[in-house]
Design a protein around this motif. Structure first.
Motif, PDB file in Angstrom:
ATOM      1  N   MET A   1       0.845  -1.175   0.000  1.00  0.00           N
ATOM      2  CA  MET A   1       0.000   0.000   0.000  1.00  0.00           C
ATOM      3  C   MET A   1       0.892   1.241   0.000  1.00  0.00           C
ATOM      4  O   MET A   1       1.875   1.300   0.712  1.00  0.00           O
ATOM      5  N   LYS A   2       0.510   2.217  -0.796  1.00  0.00           N
ATOM      6  CA  LYS A   2       1.219   3.484  -0.804  1.00  0.00           C
ATOM      7  C   LYS A   2       1.009   4.168   0.549  1.00  0.00           C
ATOM      8  O   LYS A   2      -0.079   4.100   1.114  1.00  0.00           O
ATOM      9  N   TYR A   3       2.045   4.773   1.082  1.00  0.00           N
ATOM     10  CA  TYR A   3       2.005   5.473   2.376  1.00  0.00           C
ATOM     11  C   TYR A   3       1.773   4.514   3.544  1.00  0.00           C
ATOM     12  O   TYR A   3       1.212   4.891   4.566  1.00  0.00           O
ATOM     13  N   GLN A   4       2.212   3.290   3.404  1.00  0.00           N
ATOM     14  CA  GLN A   4       1.989   2.254   4.417  1.00  0.00           C
ATOM     15  C   GLN A   4       2.503   2.677   5.792  1.00  0.00           C
ATOM     16  O   GLN A   4       1.827   2.456   6.800  1.00  0.00           O
ATOM     17  N   LYS A   5       3.667   3.278   5.857  1.00  0.00           N
ATOM     18  CA  LYS A   5       4.248   3.653   7.154  1.00  0.00           C
ATOM     19  C   LYS A   5       3.368   4.664   7.889  1.00  0.00           C
ATOM     20  O   LYS A   5       3.199   4.591   9.104  1.00  0.00           O
ATOM     21  N   LYS A  59       6.578  16.883  -1.752  1.00  0.00           N
ATOM     22  CA  LYS A  59       7.127  17.168  -0.425  1.00  0.00           C
ATOM     23  C   LYS A  59       6.152  16.720   0.657  1.00  0.00           C
ATOM     24  O   LYS A  59       4.956  16.962   0.565  1.00  0.00           O
ATOM     25  N   TYR A  60       6.712  16.102   1.682  1.00  0.00           N
ATOM     26  CA  TYR A  60       5.923  15.688   2.845  1.00  0.00           C
ATOM     27  C   TYR A  60       5.938  16.787   3.887  1.00  0.00           C
ATOM     28  O   TYR A  60       6.953  17.473   4.068  1.00  0.00           O
ATOM     29  N   SER A  61       4.826  16.939   4.582  1.00  0.00           N
ATOM     30  CA  SER A  61       4.794  17.884   5.703  1.00  0.00           C
ATOM     31  C   SER A  61       3.701  17.488   6.682  1.00  0.00           C
ATOM     32  O   SER A  61       2.741  16.801   6.335  1.00  0.00           O
ATOM     33  N   ILE A  62       3.911  17.946   7.907  1.00  0.00           N
ATOM     34  CA  ILE A  62       2.918  17.788   8.963  1.00  0.00           C
ATOM     35  C   ILE A  62       2.703  19.168   9.559  1.00  0.00           C
ATOM     36  O   ILE A  62       3.656  19.911   9.789  1.00  0.00           O
ATOM     37  N   TYR A  83       5.971  21.138  10.143  1.00  0.00           N
ATOM     38  CA  TYR A  83       7.166  20.313  10.151  1.00  0.00           C
ATOM     39  C   TYR A  83       7.405  19.753   8.752  1.00  0.00           C
ATOM     40  O   TYR A  83       6.707  18.831   8.334  1.00  0.00           O
ATOM     41  N   PRO A  84       8.344  20.309   8.009  1.00  0.00           N
ATOM     42  CA  PRO A  84       8.678  19.695   6.721  1.00  0.00           C
ATOM     43  C   PRO A  84       9.397  18.371   6.972  1.00  0.00           C
ATOM     44  O   PRO A  84      10.179  18.256   7.918  1.00  0.00           O
ATOM     45  N   CYS A  85       9.128  17.389   6.159  1.00  0.00           N
ATOM     46  CA  CYS A  85       9.736  16.070   6.316  1.00  0.00           C
ATOM     47  C   CYS A  85      10.402  15.676   5.003  1.00  0.00           C
ATOM     48  O   CYS A  85       9.914  16.012   3.928  1.00  0.00           O
ATOM     49  N   ARG A  86      11.489  14.937   5.088  1.00  0.00           N
ATOM     50  CA  ARG A  86      12.248  14.543   3.893  1.00  0.00           C
ATOM     51  C   ARG A  86      11.611  13.396   3.133  1.00  0.00           C
ATOM     52  O   ARG A  86      11.755  13.303   1.910  1.00  0.00           O
ATOM     53  N   ASN A  87      10.916  12.505   3.862  1.00  0.00           N
ATOM     54  CA  ASN A  87      10.388  11.305   3.218  1.00  0.00           C
ATOM     55  C   ASN A  87       9.261  10.722   4.068  1.00  0.00           C
ATOM     56  O   ASN A  87       8.926  11.259   5.130  1.00  0.00           O
ATOM     57  N   GLU A  90      10.348   9.671   7.750  1.00  0.00           N
ATOM     58  CA  GLU A  90      10.449  10.800   8.673  1.00  0.00           C
ATOM     59  C   GLU A  90       9.066  11.347   9.029  1.00  0.00           C
ATOM     60  O   GLU A  90       8.813  11.726  10.172  1.00  0.00           O
ATOM     61  N   THR A  91       8.163  11.351   8.075  1.00  0.00           N
ATOM     62  CA  THR A  91       6.795  11.812   8.323  1.00  0.00           C
ATOM     63  C   THR A  91       6.108  10.902   9.336  1.00  0.00           C
ATOM     64  O   THR A  91       5.479  11.375  10.286  1.00  0.00           O
ATOM     65  N   ALA A  92       6.239   9.603   9.161  1.00  0.00           N
ATOM     66  CA  ALA A  92       5.625   8.643  10.087  1.00  0.00           C
ATOM     67  C   ALA A  92       6.223   8.792  11.489  1.00  0.00           C
ATOM     68  O   ALA A  92       5.496   8.744  12.486  1.00  0.00           O
ATOM     69  N   GLU A  93       7.525   8.989  11.587  1.00  0.00           N
ATOM     70  CA  GLU A  93       8.177   9.145  12.893  1.00  0.00           C
ATOM     71  C   GLU A  93       7.717  10.421  13.596  1.00  0.00           C
ATOM     72  O   GLU A  93       7.449  10.417  14.798  1.00  0.00           O
ATOM     73  N   LYS A  94       7.605  11.512  12.860  1.00  0.00           N
ATOM     74  CA  LYS A  94       7.146  12.772  13.449  1.00  0.00           C
ATOM     75  C   LYS A  94       5.691  12.656  13.882  1.00  0.00           C
ATOM     76  O   LYS A  94       5.315  13.122  14.965  1.00  0.00           O
ATOM     77  N   LEU A  95       4.867  12.030  13.062  1.00  0.00           N
ATOM     78  CA  LEU A  95       3.462  11.830  13.409  1.00  0.00           C
ATOM     79  C   LEU A  95       3.347  11.001  14.685  1.00  0.00           C
ATOM     80  O   LEU A  95       2.591  11.354  15.596  1.00  0.00           O
ATOM     81  N   GLU A  96       4.104   9.920  14.765  1.00  0.00           N
ATOM     82  CA  GLU A  96       4.087   9.075  15.971  1.00  0.00           C
ATOM     83  C   GLU A  96       4.479   9.891  17.198  1.00  0.00           C
ATOM     84  O   GLU A  96       3.844   9.801  18.253  1.00  0.00           O
ATOM     85  N   GLY A  97       5.510  10.704  17.073  1.00  0.00           N
ATOM     86  CA  GLY A  97       5.947  11.529  18.193  1.00  0.00           C
ATOM     87  C   GLY A  97       4.873  12.508  18.650  1.00  0.00           C
ATOM     88  O   GLY A  97       4.659  12.689  19.849  1.00  0.00           O
TER      89      GLY A  97
END
Length: 110
Positions: A1-5, A59-62, A83-87, A90-97
């Protein structure tokens, strides 16, 4: 699935209210679908946050805001953080945090 993380993070937090306005899984094509395939609007009551997750123009961002304030208040608008994210990772990690933060920690954390 796309965006699985990213979706895996959402599945680990069942109390979220997720409004998935993404084009990637809708089968729609066109300009908007191409430049903005992922758009999630998340309300996280336990964290006290309203969160937007986007993949736009490659570009990914939160973005996050303190949902304990009225949407019309100055405090709400001042609480916005981006929060700009590189990939995707990183987006999944920031969201989790952000989702793991407790309601009272938001002003220092976001």
């Amino acid at each position: 699935m796309k965006y699985q993380k990213i979706y895996d993070v959402l599945h680990r937090h069942p109390k979220l209210h997720v409004n998935d306005q993404s084009y990637w899984h809708s089968g729609q094509s066109g300009y908007i679908a191409a430049i903005r395939p992922l758009t999630l609007i998340i309300e996280a009551p336990e964290a006290g946050l309203r969160i937007w997750v986007n993949h736009e123009n490659g570009k990914y961002s939160i973005s996050a805001a303190d949902m304990t304030f009225s949407c019309n208040s100055c405090e709400y608008h001042q609480s916005f953080r981006r929060y700009p994210c590189r990939n995707q990772t990183e987006t999944a990690e920031k969201l989790e945090g952000l989702l793991l933060k407790k309601r009272g920690d938001n002003h220092a954390a976001i």
